[in-house]
Design a protein around this motif. Structure first.
Motif, PDB file in Angstrom:
ATOM      1  N   VAL A  76       0.850  -1.192   0.000  1.00 55.16           N
ATOM      2  CA  VAL A  76       0.000   0.000   0.000  1.00 55.16           C
ATOM      3  C   VAL A  76       0.881   1.236   0.000  1.00 55.16           C
ATOM      4  O   VAL A  76       1.823   1.344   0.797  1.00 55.16           O
ATOM      5  N   VAL A  77       0.566   2.172  -0.889  1.00 59.15           N
ATOM      6  CA  VAL A  77       1.263   3.453  -0.961  1.00 59.15           C
ATOM      7  C   VAL A  77       0.214   4.546  -0.849  1.00 59.15           C
ATOM      8  O   VAL A  77      -0.756   4.575  -1.613  1.00 59.15           O
ATOM      9  N   GLY A  78       0.395   5.436   0.105  1.00 56.32           N
ATOM     10  CA  GLY A  78      -0.578   6.512   0.281  1.00 56.32           C
ATOM     11  C   GLY A  78       0.043   7.689   0.998  1.00 56.32           C
ATOM     12  O   GLY A  78       1.247   7.683   1.300  1.00 56.32           O
ATOM     13  N   PRO A  79      -0.731   8.702   1.285  1.00 60.60           N
ATOM     14  CA  PRO A  79      -0.207   9.884   1.959  1.00 60.60           C
ATOM     15  C   PRO A  79       0.536   9.568   3.254  1.00 60.60           C
ATOM     16  O   PRO A  79       1.511  10.229   3.610  1.00 60.60           O
ATOM     17  N   GLY A  80       0.098   8.517   3.954  1.00 54.78           N
ATOM     18  CA  GLY A  80       0.724   8.157   5.225  1.00 54.78           C
ATOM     19  C   GLY A  80       1.995   7.357   5.112  1.00 54.78           C
ATOM     20  O   GLY A  80       2.631   7.044   6.130  1.00 54.78           O
ATOM     21  N   GLY A  81       2.415   6.980   3.888  1.00 54.29           N
ATOM     22  CA  GLY A  81       3.654   6.242   3.711  1.00 54.29           C
ATOM     23  C   GLY A  81       3.498   5.016   2.834  1.00 54.29           C
ATOM     24  O   GLY A  81       2.508   4.866   2.104  1.00 54.29           O
ATOM     25  N   VAL A  82       4.482   4.136   2.904  1.00 53.38           N
ATOM     26  CA  VAL A  82       4.492   2.888   2.144  1.00 53.38           C
ATOM     27  C   VAL A  82       4.435   1.734   3.145  1.00 53.38           C
ATOM     28  O   VAL A  82       5.185   1.726   4.131  1.00 53.38           O
TER      29      VAL A  82
END
Length: 208
Positions: A76-82
Motif C-alpha cells: 500500500v502506498v498513500g499519503p501516510g507512507g508505504v
C-alpha cells in the motif's frame, strides 16, 4: 496497433495461493493446505478492505518478489507512507503480541520477524529509485481472531485487527507529497521492479 503492458494492479488478493490450491479443492487439502486456504481467505478479506481506500492510495495484491513463488500479500502506498501488509488468518484462536514475537494459542510463530524482513526488502528495492524515501512500514493484519491481545507493541511492526486496518491507515499523518506519490506509484506498479530478485536470506524463517 495497441500493446497491452501488464501491470501489478491486475493481480487479485491471494492470487498466488489460489493458483496453487485451485486444482485440489477444499475437501482434498491436507492440514497444511487448510492453513493456506485460511490464509487465502484472509487475504481476500483484507484485499477488499484495502480496495475501499480513497483514490490517492495505491494498493497492490499478491506482489511477486524473488525468483521462486514468494509473494507479498499487499503493498500500500498513500499519503501516510508505504506499507507491506501481511495477512494472518489462523482461524478463531487467541493471538498474543509481544515486543519481539507473536503467539497463536500460546504457540510462537515467526510472523513479526518475517514482516520486518519483508518491509526491509521492499525498502531496499524502492530506494534503488528513490534513495531518500522513508523506510517501508511492516503491518500485520489479523483476520477474525477469537481475541487479539497486545501485551507489548513491537518496535517496527504494527499489528492490527483487520477490521481496524482502514481506519488506522486513514488516520495517519501525511508524510508523502503528491509528486512523491506519483513517483512511487510508477515504481511499485512496474513488474520489472520485483522480478529476478534474491529470495529469502539465510536464517530468515518461513512466514507463518
Amino acid at each position: 496497433m495497441t500493446t497491452d503492458i501488464p501491470t501489478l494492479r491486475q493481480r487479485l488478493a491471494a492470487q498466488s495461493v489460489i493458483e496453487r490450491l485451485l486444482p485440489l479443492g477444499r475437501s482434498s487439502l491436507s492440514s497444511r493446505g487448510v492453513a493456506r486456504y485460511l490464509g487465502a481467505k484472509g487475504e481476500r478479506i483484507v484485499g477488499s478492505i484495502l480496495d475501499s481506500l480513497p483514490p490517492e492510495w495505491t494498493v497492490l495484491h499478491a506482489l511477486p518478489i524473488g525468483a521462486r513463488s514468494s509473494a507479498i500479500d499487499h503493498l500500500v502506498v498513500g499519503p501516510g507512507g508505504v506499507f507491506t501488509i501481511s495477512t494472518k488468518h489462523f482461524g478463531s484462536k487467541i493471538i498474543g503480541v509481544g515486543k519481539h514475537g507473536m503467539t497463536v494459542s500460546g504457540r510462537p510463530v515467526p510472523s513479526i520477524r518475517a514482516a520486518e524482513f519483508e518491509a526491509a526488502r521492499v525498502t531496499t528495492l524502492v530506494r534503488e529509485r528513490m534513495p531518500l524515501v522513508a523506510p517501508v512500514q511492516p503491518v500485520i493484519a489479523v483476520v477474525e481472531p477469537k481475541q487479539l491481545i497486545i501485551h507489548d507493541r513491537p518496535e517496527q511492526v504494527k499489528v492490527v485487527h483487520a477490521g481496524d486496518l482502514r481506519r488506522w491507515l486513514m488516520q495517519l499523518q501525511p508524510v508523502l507529497t503528491e509528486p512523491e506519490l506519483m513517483e512511487l506509484d510508477a515504481i511499485v506498479d512496474g513488474p520489472g521492479t520485483w522480478r529476478s530478485r534474491p529470495d529469502v536470506a539465510p536464517g530468515i524463517a518461513a512466514r507463518a
